[in-house]
Design an enzyme around this catalytic site. Structure first.
Site, PDB file in Angstrom:
ATOM      1  N   GLU A  99       0.841  -1.202   0.000  1.00 55.42           N
ATOM      2  CA  GLU A  99       0.000   0.000   0.000  1.00 55.42           C
ATOM      3  C   GLU A  99       0.876   1.252   0.000  1.00 55.42           C
ATOM      4  O   GLU A  99       1.995   1.231   0.519  1.00 55.42           O
ATOM      5  CB  GLU A  99      -0.855   0.019   1.282  1.00 55.42           C
ATOM      6  CG  GLU A  99      -2.306  -0.361   1.095  1.00 55.42           C
ATOM      7  CD  GLU A  99      -3.156   0.747   0.464  1.00 55.42           C
ATOM      8  OE1 GLU A  99      -2.620   1.566  -0.316  1.00 55.42           O
ATOM      9  OE2 GLU A  99      -4.356   0.774   0.744  1.00 55.42           O
ATOM     10  N   ASP A 100       0.335   2.339  -0.524  1.00 53.97           N
ATOM     11  CA  ASP A 100       1.066   3.603  -0.458  1.00 53.97           C
ATOM     12  C   ASP A 100       0.981   4.205   0.935  1.00 53.97           C
ATOM     13  O   ASP A 100       1.986   4.555   1.536  1.00 53.97           O
ATOM     14  CB  ASP A 100       0.550   4.595  -1.520  1.00 53.97           C
ATOM     15  CG  ASP A 100      -0.975   4.753  -1.524  1.00 53.97           C
ATOM     16  OD1 ASP A 100      -1.666   4.120  -0.694  1.00 53.97           O
ATOM     17  OD2 ASP A 100      -1.471   5.524  -2.368  1.00 53.97           O
TER      18      ASP A 100
HETATM   19  P1  5GP Z   1      -7.745   4.985   4.438  1.00 56.80           P
HETATM   20  O1  5GP Z   1      -8.812   4.029   4.023  1.00 56.80           O
HETATM   21  O2  5GP Z   1      -6.646   4.355   5.253  1.00 56.80           O
HETATM   22  O3  5GP Z   1      -8.346   6.185   5.145  1.00 56.80           O
HETATM   23  O4  5GP Z   1      -7.155   5.622   3.142  1.00 56.80           O
HETATM   24  C1  5GP Z   1      -6.294   4.965   2.334  1.00 56.80           C
HETATM   25  C2  5GP Z   1      -6.219   5.572   0.957  1.00 56.80           C
HETATM   26  O5  5GP Z   1      -6.576   6.969   0.944  1.00 56.80           O
HETATM   27  C3  5GP Z   1      -4.806   5.492   0.466  1.00 56.80           C
HETATM   28  O6  5GP Z   1      -4.538   4.266  -0.181  1.00 56.80           O
HETATM   29  C4  5GP Z   1      -4.719   6.694  -0.462  1.00 56.80           C
HETATM   30  O7  5GP Z   1      -5.214   6.333  -1.736  1.00 56.80           O
HETATM   31  C5  5GP Z   1      -5.680   7.705   0.153  1.00 56.80           C
HETATM   32  N1  5GP Z   1      -4.930   8.655   1.017  1.00 56.80           N
HETATM   33  C6  5GP Z   1      -4.949   8.727   2.370  1.00 56.80           C
HETATM   34  N2  5GP Z   1      -4.143   9.715   2.814  1.00 56.80           N
HETATM   35  C7  5GP Z   1      -3.597  10.277   1.712  1.00 56.80           C
HETATM   36  C8  5GP Z   1      -2.667  11.355   1.526  1.00 56.80           C
HETATM   37  O8  5GP Z   1      -2.166  12.011   2.437  1.00 56.80           O
HETATM   38  N3  5GP Z   1      -2.338  11.630   0.218  1.00 56.80           N
HETATM   39  C9  5GP Z   1      -2.841  10.949  -0.834  1.00 56.80           C
HETATM   40  N4  5GP Z   1      -2.458  11.321  -2.058  1.00 56.80           N
HETATM   41  N5  5GP Z   1      -3.720   9.929  -0.693  1.00 56.80           N
HETATM   42  C10 5GP Z   1      -4.089   9.595   0.571  1.00 56.80           C
END
Ligand code: 5GP
Length: 177
Positions: A99-100
């Site tokens: 994951e990124d």
């Molecule tokens: P989660 O489900 O953990 O809230 O979000 C995960 C996804 O949201 C990541 O895989 C990414 O695509 C997006 N995301 C969350 N934080 C960031 C951020 O700071 N920058 C970017 N570009 N994408 C983010």
């Protein structure tokens, strides 16, 4: 040329490459004697994944998933939709999700449940970045590149409106710039 939306650099290119090398060495040690299936989460993880895979020295294969979370562009709702599923079954495989970034953790929780239900032999997560302050559910990747503060970041694969993925570093986005 520096774009006004590109703010403070949080992770420099040298630190990215050093940490990716370390993660690759750790994964190589942990998976010694096993075959590994890397599952990249499109699109943000692509740069990290391709660098990481070149530092993993066990037999490994690659597959991709694309997911979208319903909700605003900067906040995950936890309701995840599969845009592209894996090409092949994963039963009996050692799976490493790449994951990124882990933000609320909701996307990862969904992926772990969804892929975990397909009978892999093991399933772990390697995330380049994590924002622990933002976590809504408890999912902790086995491998983490960097912990970052609660800022929206761009670069090294991470986008804002599909732009900035090509930056060679991770920077904070200047909102409204
Ligand atoms: P989660 O489900 O953990 O809230 O979000 C995960 C996804 O949201 C990541 O895989 C990414 O695509 C997006 N995301 C969350 N934080 C960031 C951020 O700071 N920058 C970017 N570009 N994408 C983010």
């Amino acid at each position: 040329m520096r774009d006004d939306a590109v703010g403070e650099i949080l992770v420099q290119p040298d630190d990215l490459s050093r940490r990716v090398r370390e993660l690759g060495a750790q994964i190589t040690e942990d998976y010694h004697g096993r075959d590994l299936l890397l599952v990249g989460v499109l699109k943000g993880a692509v740069f990290f994944l391709s660098d990481l895979m070149r530092h993993i020295d066990v037999p490994c294969e690659l597959d991709f998933m694309a997911v979208a979370s319903y909700g605003s562009t900067t906040d995950s709702s936890g309701v995840v939709r599969i845009l592209k599923d894996l090409d092949a079954p994963i039963d009996g495989r050692h799976v490493l999700i790449v994951e990124d970034i882990v933000d609320s953790g909701l996307t990862l929780q969904y992926l772990l449940r969804n892929l975990g239900a397909r009978d892999p032999k093991s399933i772990e997560v390697c995330a380049l970045l994590t924002k622990p302050e933002r976590r809504k559910v408890s999912v902790e990747p086995r491998y983490v590149g960097f912990e970052i503060p609660n800022r929206f970041v761009i670069g090294y694969g991470l986008d804002h409106g599909e732009r900035y993925r090509n930056l060679p570093y991770v920077a904070a986005l200047v909102e409204g710039a």
